[in-house]
Motif scaffolding. Structure first.
Motif, PDB file in Angstrom:
ATOM      1  N   ARG A  14       2.456  -4.118 -15.799  1.00  0.00           N
ATOM      2  CA  ARG A  14       2.195  -4.714 -14.489  1.00  0.00           C
ATOM      3  C   ARG A  14       1.835  -6.198 -14.541  1.00  0.00           C
ATOM      4  O   ARG A  14       2.022  -6.902 -13.559  1.00  0.00           O
ATOM      5  CB  ARG A  14       1.124  -3.928 -13.736  1.00  0.00           C
ATOM      6  CG  ARG A  14      -0.194  -3.848 -14.436  1.00  0.00           C
ATOM      7  CD  ARG A  14      -1.243  -3.141 -13.611  1.00  0.00           C
ATOM      8  NE  ARG A  14      -0.851  -1.801 -13.228  1.00  0.00           N
ATOM      9  CZ  ARG A  14      -0.726  -1.393 -11.971  1.00  0.00           C
ATOM     10  NH1 ARG A  14      -0.967  -2.216 -10.986  1.00  0.00           N
ATOM     11  NH2 ARG A  14      -0.386  -0.159 -11.711  1.00  0.00           N
ATOM     12  N   THR A 162       0.153  -0.200  -4.961  1.00  0.00           N
ATOM     13  CA  THR A 162       0.670  -0.001  -3.602  1.00  0.00           C
ATOM     14  C   THR A 162       0.256   1.354  -3.037  1.00  0.00           C
ATOM     15  O   THR A 162       0.259   1.556  -1.829  1.00  0.00           O
ATOM     16  CB  THR A 162       2.209  -0.040  -3.609  1.00  0.00           C
ATOM     17  OG1 THR A 162       2.669   1.030  -4.447  1.00  0.00           O
ATOM     18  CG2 THR A 162       2.729  -1.372  -4.127  1.00  0.00           C
ATOM     19  N   GLY A 163      -0.054   2.296  -3.911  1.00  0.00           N
ATOM     20  CA  GLY A 163      -0.413   3.651  -3.477  1.00  0.00           C
ATOM     21  C   GLY A 163       0.779   4.582  -3.417  1.00  0.00           C
ATOM     22  O   GLY A 163       0.630   5.776  -3.163  1.00  0.00           O
ATOM     23  N   THR A 165       2.724   5.792  -5.777  1.00  0.00           N
ATOM     24  CA  THR A 165       2.757   6.856  -6.803  1.00  0.00           C
ATOM     25  C   THR A 165       1.865   8.022  -6.374  1.00  0.00           C
ATOM     26  O   THR A 165       2.238   9.185  -6.543  1.00  0.00           O
ATOM     27  CB  THR A 165       2.310   6.315  -8.178  1.00  0.00           C
ATOM     28  OG1 THR A 165       3.062   5.149  -8.478  1.00  0.00           O
ATOM     29  CG2 THR A 165       2.512   7.342  -9.272  1.00  0.00           C
TER      30      THR A 165
END
Ligand code: PRP
Length: 287
Positions: A14, A162-163, A165
């Motif tokens: 990341r 981002t949420g 997953t």
């Protein structure tokens, strides 16, 4: 031989791309390839080592690299403290506990006696202890979010950006354990003077890039009677520049404004009588 500072950055992951972008915005030219594990800058005394993120703190601690860019989560999970020289303002994410969407245990307290899968067992253990939650920690090195659906754990504690997953694995967050971002770390031993000078120069550049990302240049026109009010709204780094306009009774005001306050400030400027507000990105800002 003249001194060269060594910096360790993520090879993949990341923070990898943003770390290289930061160095580029610091004016450092690097040749990077898919397989290269190190690269010497063409125009700055810096060598970049491309490593697995979990290995970066140890390399810096051992002095193999002088400094490193790593996620705060990785640093804290290692346990052994290292000096954080600068928060870099990118790679923001959070380490969060999540449970299956339909679970009847959806609070921190209700995790007592349950299993939580994570690749951050040290940070999670500390957090659970602080909150007096007696849960079992099941350590995994990756693909943590799948654990509840295959019966390996009741909950997960993993990084959320981002949420998406979590959503795609039918999980919902119930607690934030840690807010993380990229940080610049250095070892505990003092650098030799020539390397320290290079590090200082690199830090000046990194801070200038970071400042610029958070700041916008703003120009506007205002009737002279509004100028004092507008100065209080956009005080700038020292104070705004004020230039008379060709139209009598009007001035042009130039200043900088913080990204976080941006929309509130614009609304207040308009209410104070500002017109023709022009906002520009700043490439570098040296304070
Ligand atoms: C992290 C984390 C999650 C995902 C969350 O994995 O472990 O799986 O990102 O991101 P999202 O909230 O934007 O969906 P990463 O891609 O860093 O790789 P990892 O599996 O090696 O941790």
């Amino acid at each position: 031989m003249s001194a060269v500072l060594r910096i360790a950055v993520q090879k993949t992951g990341r923070l990898a791309e943003d770390s290289l972008t930061l160095l580029k915005e610091c004016g450092i030219e690097l040749q990077t390839g898919k397989v290269a594990l190190k690269s010497q800058a063409a125009n700055f005394p810096l060598e970049v080592l491309f490593l697995r993120d979990n290995d970066i703190p140890a390399y810096v601690d051992d002095g193999v690299a002088d400094i490193g860019i790593v996620g705060l989560n990785v640093l804290l999970e290692r346990g052994k403290p290292l000096e954080i020289r600068e928060k870099l303002g990118f790679g923001a994410c959070r380490l969060a506990i999540a449970v299956p969407r339909d679970a009847d245990y959806d609070s921190l307290d209700s995790l007592s006696g349950r299993r939580v899968a994570t690749s951050h067992p040290r940070i999670l253990a500390e957090f659970l202890k602080q909150h007096s939650v007696n849960a079992e920690i099941h350590e995994l090195s990756g693909s943590v979010e799948i654990a509840p659906s295959i019966g390996l754990a009741d909950a997960v504690c993993d990084l959320v950006s981002t949420g998406s997953t979590l959503i795609s694995n039918g999980l919902v967050e119930i607690a934030t354990v840690l807010r993380s971002e990229a940080v610049l770390i250095e070892g505990s031993s003092a650098l030799e003077e020539s390397k320290q000078a290079i590090q200082n120069e690199l830090l000046v550049r990194m801070k200038a890039v970071k400042q610029a990302r958070y700041t916008k240049y703003i120009m506007l026109n205002a009737p002279n009677e509004s100028v004092q009010k507008i100065i209080t709204l956009i005080p700038g780094a020292k104070s705004p520049s004020i230039l008379p306009l060709a139209a009598s009774g009007w001035s042009s005001i130039h200043s900088v404004v913080q990204e976080d306050d941006f929309w509130d400030v614009i609304t207040a400027l308009k209410a104070a009588g500002a017109e023709g507000i022009l906002v520009l990105p700043i490439e570098k800002l040296v304070m």
